[in-house]
Design an enzyme around this catalytic site. Structure first.
Site, short mmCIF file in Angstrom:
data_model
loop_
_atom_site.label_atom_id
_atom_site.label_comp_id
_atom_site.label_asym_id
_atom_site.label_seq_id
_atom_site.Cartn_x
_atom_site.Cartn_y
_atom_site.Cartn_z
CG ASN A 117 -1.81 1.19 1.32
OD1 ASN A 117 -2.69 1.35 0.47
ND2 ASN A 117 -1.62 2.05 2.31
CD GLU A 118 -1.47 5.74 0.57
OE1 GLU A 118 -0.86 6.23 1.53
OE2 GLU A 118 -2.55 6.19 0.14
CD1 TRP B 163 -9.38 5.90 5.06
CD2 TRP B 163 -8.96 3.80 4.38
NE1 TRP B 163 -8.52 5.32 5.96
CE2 TRP B 163 -8.25 4.05 5.57
CE3 TRP B 163 -8.87 2.55 3.77
CZ2 TRP B 163 -7.44 3.08 6.16
CZ3 TRP B 163 -8.07 1.59 4.37
CH2 TRP B 163 -7.36 1.86 5.55
C1 GCB Z 1 -4.16 6.39 3.18
C2 GCB Z 1 -3.70 5.15 3.86
C3 GCB Z 1 -4.58 4.81 5.05
C4 GCB Z 1 -4.89 6.07 5.84
C5 GCB Z 1 -5.63 7.03 4.94
C6 GCB Z 1 -5.97 8.35 5.63
O1 GCB Z 1 -3.88 6.63 2.04
O2 GCB Z 1 -3.59 4.05 3.00
O3 GCB Z 1 -3.92 3.85 5.81
O4 GCB Z 1 -5.63 5.80 6.98
O5 GCB Z 1 -4.85 7.33 3.83
O6 GCB Z 1 -7.05 8.47 6.19
O7 GCB Z 1 -5.14 9.26 5.61
#
Ligand code: GCB
Length: 743
Positions: A368-369, A503
């Site tokens: 991831n990222e 998310w």
């Molecule tokens: C992302 C990450 C995740 C974080 C999210 C955020 O890109 O993959 O783990 O929680 O952003 O809320 O900043």
């Protein structure tokens, strides 16, 4: 015969160096409270678990299986080291047999979630809870011949169903005997079977199911059972069973996702496994509640981020028909220590082997990222090794890697795995909520041959903040909903995207965060950390995806309003909704998902809003008209600066602070890309004096990163650094830039 006993009672616990033991039962974490209260200062270190027990010495072989031990464990019995395990999310097994004594025995488990271990996750916002948070099982055998439970925390049976009906089975046996395999349909009838002699070691066999009923997503997640019985001389030695499903799927770079030969757009959520006051030490009850909420909105896929989750949850996904992205915690950077690479390979091996049989798992996520840090050769090389390992262990499933929005599509990171995706936070960390579509169109045009998905997008929301003019980073319930509305409208219009995962389904612990007036939490969930409150955006998804008729009036928590008339928003999966105000019919609307009623007049005091659909769904709420716009809904960030930053700022102030951003055509502004701004000497000077010098006082690292420029606008970068400087700086800089003609 095998006997499995849950071994979660009567443990004792103490942190390393503590004098006293306290009684605990598993699952347990020592960070349930300090991991969620902010400050980034939760206990990351060593701790001990102890259990006294009497052994039944009549068993031939005795094993312990740990569901998970975060992040590293050493297991001792009667003073002897039985084994150790690196990685906080996978199961592992140790053998007790050689050290068991008559009478009292003592088991000691050292768990360690220290920050400096070469064990992933290393860098991420979520809390890395420590402990034996998935319980322990005691596994006893009365013969040494059985499925090889020593094999990577599994029972050493891998089953591969093919849509042709062929079911191949690979197992590892610790003795010779006879292996019987049966496939049962959902009603329990045996529809395929065989029995054959088997030697110790690897055994391969296959059966055939005539015209298999497909596992067909949420509409029809049809499951068969594969049952294996290992016996010798007519006596059962061991048995194993797993739910299996027949399905085929692929992601096209231009037409999205296909399941069982037809288009099946994947739309769903990401999920972390923690819960308020429990951390990762959750039970089946919490998993069931999470699944019910995910199903309530009608998601058909879940990204189980950013690590291997509980076996029970993958089984729920099998049962509910959710397509799963399963992944390892290789996040945002590469630890150059060779042991850390080995740890990644180990975690991936266990993820795949322990979850291989789940029909719900569609994709193996390897990282991831990574592009958030510097892309090094060493990082790319381990990413490639991980991909190769996933392919070797499981050639049947595609691999995937989630990239951060700033990673250019030309990066090799887009070419490591079969499938690719972006996490993008348009309208939150960068850009505006209208940018989701253009963002993907631009990236897709540059790599049209690579199947692209949206692996994260979203915005934070705290229930107490509200606004009728929601805007970026105001943390309101209304703004979070706007980001999701716009994102979904953009994604739905782009059938080339093979999946979308928002998310996040649930707020989660991120002990180092301090945002929107809330410490220790990432508040991008559709549902609160305690799972008690569904936020407004939850109902947007329910309107978009679920079939069960419902209607929702937005604004249940945004009660006091100073406007004479308000815009009322309604979410529903019905085609027509009608609105009443104070008992009077106001209007009806045809539409889909989002229904707007502008100009709904409010009288002073309470007003009752009621919305109905033709088939009898209804929702109502009270809006109370007040004299002046209530302050209580507005989040005002309390920034605390060091005295040096305060002194620096005192020199600046004096000039009036502009309240609105003035964007003069033909002149620079904060919305321009950084490399354009710093290409002009006066632009560079303004950024240096107003931002870099100020940052350098307390945050040399942040100051250094600002100097590079880049394609992000100053506004995008401001979202990340605005906590470090007074708000006025942003407006002052814009003023200065506004006097500089654009080159
Ligand atoms: C992302 C990450 C995740 C974080 C999210 C955020 O890109 O993959 O783990 O929680 O952003 O809320 O900043």
């Amino acid at each position: 015969m095998r006997q499995t006993t849950v071994w979660n009672e009567q443990w004792q616990f103490r942190k390393d160096g503590a004098a006293d033991w306290e009684p605990v039962r598993l699952p347990h974490t020592w960070n349930a409270l300090d991991g969620q209260d902010g400050g980034g200062d939760y206990y990351q270190g060593k701790a001990w678990y102890r259990k006294a027990f009497r052994a039944d010495l009549s068993w031939k072989e005795v094993f312990l299986r740990f569901g998970a031990a975060s992040k590293r464990a050493e297991v001792y019995c009667n003073g002897k080291l039985l084994g150790s395990h690196d990685g906080g999310f996978s199961a592992f097994t140790v053998e007790l047999t050689p050290c068991l004594l008559p009478g009292e025995n003592e088991l000691l488990v050292l768990c360690d979630n220290s920050a400096d271990l070469p064990i992933y996750p290393q860098y991420a916002d979520f809390t890395f809870f420590g402990g034996l948070y998935r319980g322990v099982e005691l596994i006893c055998f009365d013969t040494p011949a059985h499925f090889d439970v020593r094999s990577f925390g599994t029972d050493a049976v891998l089953i591969t169903p093919d849509v042709s009906g062929a079911v191949s089975i690979r197992s590892l046996l610790t003795g010779a005997g006879s292996l019987r395999a049966e496939i049962l349909d959902a009603g329990g009838a045996i529809i395929a079977e065989l029995e054959e002699p088997a030697e110790a070691g690897e055994h391969r066999t296959s059966l055939s199911v005539p015209e298999p009923h497909r596992w067909d997503g949420t509409a029809d997640p049809y499951l068969y059972t594969a049952r294996l019985t290992f016996s010798a001389e007519g006596r059962e030695l061991d048995s194993f069973s797993a739910r299996i499903g027949f399905r085929e799927y692929f992601a096209s770079a231009s037409e999205g996702f296909f399941l069982n030969g037809r288009s099946y757009p994947l739309h769903g959520v990401c999920r972390h496994q923690d819960r308020e006051d429990m951390g990762w030490a959750v039970t089946e009850k919490e998993h069931l509640e999470d699944m019910a909420l995910i199903r309530e909105i009608g998601a058909n896929t879940v990204r189980l981020a950013h690590y291997q989750q509980a076996p029970f949850f993958y089984s729920l996904c099998d049962r509910e028909g959710l397509a799963v992205w399963a992944e390892i915690p290789f996040i945002s950077g590469h630890d150059p220590r060779p042991e850390a690479d080995e740890n990644l390979l180990g975690q991936l091996r266990e993820l795949v082997l322990q979850n291989y049989n789940h029909p719900s798992i569609f994709f193996w996520g390897i990282a991831n990222e990574l592009g958030i840090a510097k892309e090094t050769e060493a990082m790319l090389s381990i990413a490639r090794r991980l991909n190769a390992l996933a392919k070797e262990l499981d050639p049947t499933r595609p691999t995937v890697l989630a990239n951060v929005g700033m990673t250019p599509p030309e990066s090799p990171l887009f070419r490591v795995t079969d499938l690719a995706s972006y996490n993008e936070y348009m309208g939150w960390y960068s850009g505006s909520a209208d940018d989701h579509g253009p963002f993907f169109d631009e990236r897709h045009a540059r790599i049209p041959e690579i199947p692209l998905a949206v692996s994260e997008y979203g915005a934070d929301c705290l229930l107490q903040w509200h606004s009728a003019q929601p805007k970026v980073q105001d943390y309101t319930e209304e703004y979070q909903a706007v980001v999701h509305e716009k994102a979904m409208a953009a994604f739905n219009a782009r059938p080339y995207l093979w999946a979308t995962w928002l998310w996040n389904m649930f707020d989660f612990a991120a002990d180092g965060r301090d945002e929107g007036g809330c410490r220790g939490r990432n508040n991008k969930g559709l549902v609160t950390y305690d799972r008690k409150t569904r936020k407004q955006a939850f109902y947007l998804y329910k309107a978009l995806w679920s079939r069960e008729p419902f209607v929702y009036l937005c604004g249940h928590r945004f009660r006091k309003r100073a406007e004479e008339a308000v815009e009322v928003k309604v979410y529903s999966n019905q085609a027509h909704v009608s609105l009443w105000i104070n008992g009077q019919f106001f209007a009806g609307r045809d539409g889909s998902a989002v229904f707007l009623f502008p100009g709904v007049p409010l009288r002073m005091g309470d007003n009752e809003l009621l919305v109905r659909t033709p088939d009898g769904c209804a929702d109502s709420l009270i809006l109370e008209r007040v004299e002046t716009a209530p302050e209580e809904y507005v989040f005002r960030e309390e920034k605390r600066f060091s005295s040096s930053v305060a002194q620096w700022f005192a020199k600046l102030s004096g000039e009036p602070v502009p309240q609105e951003l003035d964007i003069r055509p033909g002149y620079l502004s904060v919305n321009d890309p950084m490399d354009l701004i710093i290409s002009v000497p006066e632009g560079r000077r303004a950024v240096q004096e107003l931002v870099i010098d100020a940052l350098a006082i307390d945050n040399p690292g942040a100051a250094q990163r600002m100097e590079g420029g880049g394609s992000l606008s100053f506004t995008d970068i401001w979202h990340h650094i605005r906590k470090l400087l007074p708000d006025e700086v942003y407006y002052y800089l814009n003023e200065r830039l506004n006097r500089i003609p654009r080159p």
